[in-house]
Design a protein around this motif. Sequence first.
Motif, short mmCIF file in Angstrom:
data_model
loop_
_atom_site.label_atom_id
_atom_site.label_comp_id
_atom_site.label_asym_id
_atom_site.label_seq_id
_atom_site.Cartn_x
_atom_site.Cartn_y
_atom_site.Cartn_z
N LYS A 104 0.90 -1.24 0.11
CA LYS A 104 -0.05 -0.06 -0.09
C LYS A 104 0.93 1.19 0.00
CE LYS A 104 -0.30 0.24 5.03
NZ LYS A 104 -1.21 -0.05 6.27
N HIS A 105 0.36 2.40 -0.45
CA HIS A 105 1.20 3.76 -0.37
C HIS A 105 1.19 4.14 0.96
CE1 HIS A 105 1.79 4.14 -4.67
NE2 HIS A 105 0.30 3.72 -4.94
N HIS A 106 2.43 4.46 1.35
CA HIS A 106 2.67 5.33 2.60
C HIS A 106 1.57 6.50 2.80
CE1 HIS A 106 4.45 7.58 5.87
NE2 HIS A 106 5.16 6.59 6.19
N ASP A 109 3.40 9.92 2.09
CA ASP A 109 4.44 9.82 0.90
C ASP A 109 3.95 8.89 0.04
OD1 ASP A 109 6.34 10.22 -1.09
OD2 ASP A 109 7.94 10.03 0.26
N ARG A 110 3.02 9.08 -1.01
CA ARG A 110 2.59 8.28 -1.99
C ARG A 110 3.54 7.58 -2.81
NH1 ARG A 110 -2.20 6.77 -1.76
NH2 ARG A 110 -2.51 6.58 -3.98
N ARG A 111 4.71 8.12 -2.77
CA ARG A 111 5.75 7.65 -3.77
C ARG A 111 6.42 6.15 -2.85
NH1 ARG A 111 9.42 12.38 -3.84
NH2 ARG A 111 8.64 12.29 -1.84
#
Length: 163
Positions: A104-106, A109-111
């Motif tokens: 899953k994305h953090h 921070d979506r990266r």
Amino acid sequence: MGRSGEARGRQATERATAQDDGGLDLQRYFPYRLARLAEQVSLAVAEVYAERFALTRQEWRVLAILGARAEIATKEIGPLTTLDKMQVSRAVQGLESRGIASRKHHPDDRRELIVSLTPAGRALYRKIVPFALARETELLAALTAEEVRVLDRVMHKLSAALS
């Protein structure tokens, strides 16, 4: 080992690795011997997870890291497993495609991707660990208890010296 002991160790290594012509005897060269031993041990342990559980060496390392925690950022896996970024990515993808891990994305921070084991992954981890520990016991059975303690101390000492 004190300073004089360390000097003697270096001198012995120099004598063992230098040939008469000033060359290098690879079969006696400590880094090479250690790398070979590490590969032999890794292959011996791989029999546990490769044959029985169809995992690659990289997948096993990631699974082992994930089994010890609830979740981890993918960028933290490499330094803990000696895998490079691409190897981590492939291993995580392999585990995810088999339903063993999920990403899953953090939230901040979506990266950044966060990886965790699925319930099936946790069950697999619990199933593999006894086999892995039994293999470790088999490998170390070639040594006395004192030799195992010395080996552990030496590995810690070398690792600290290289940090």
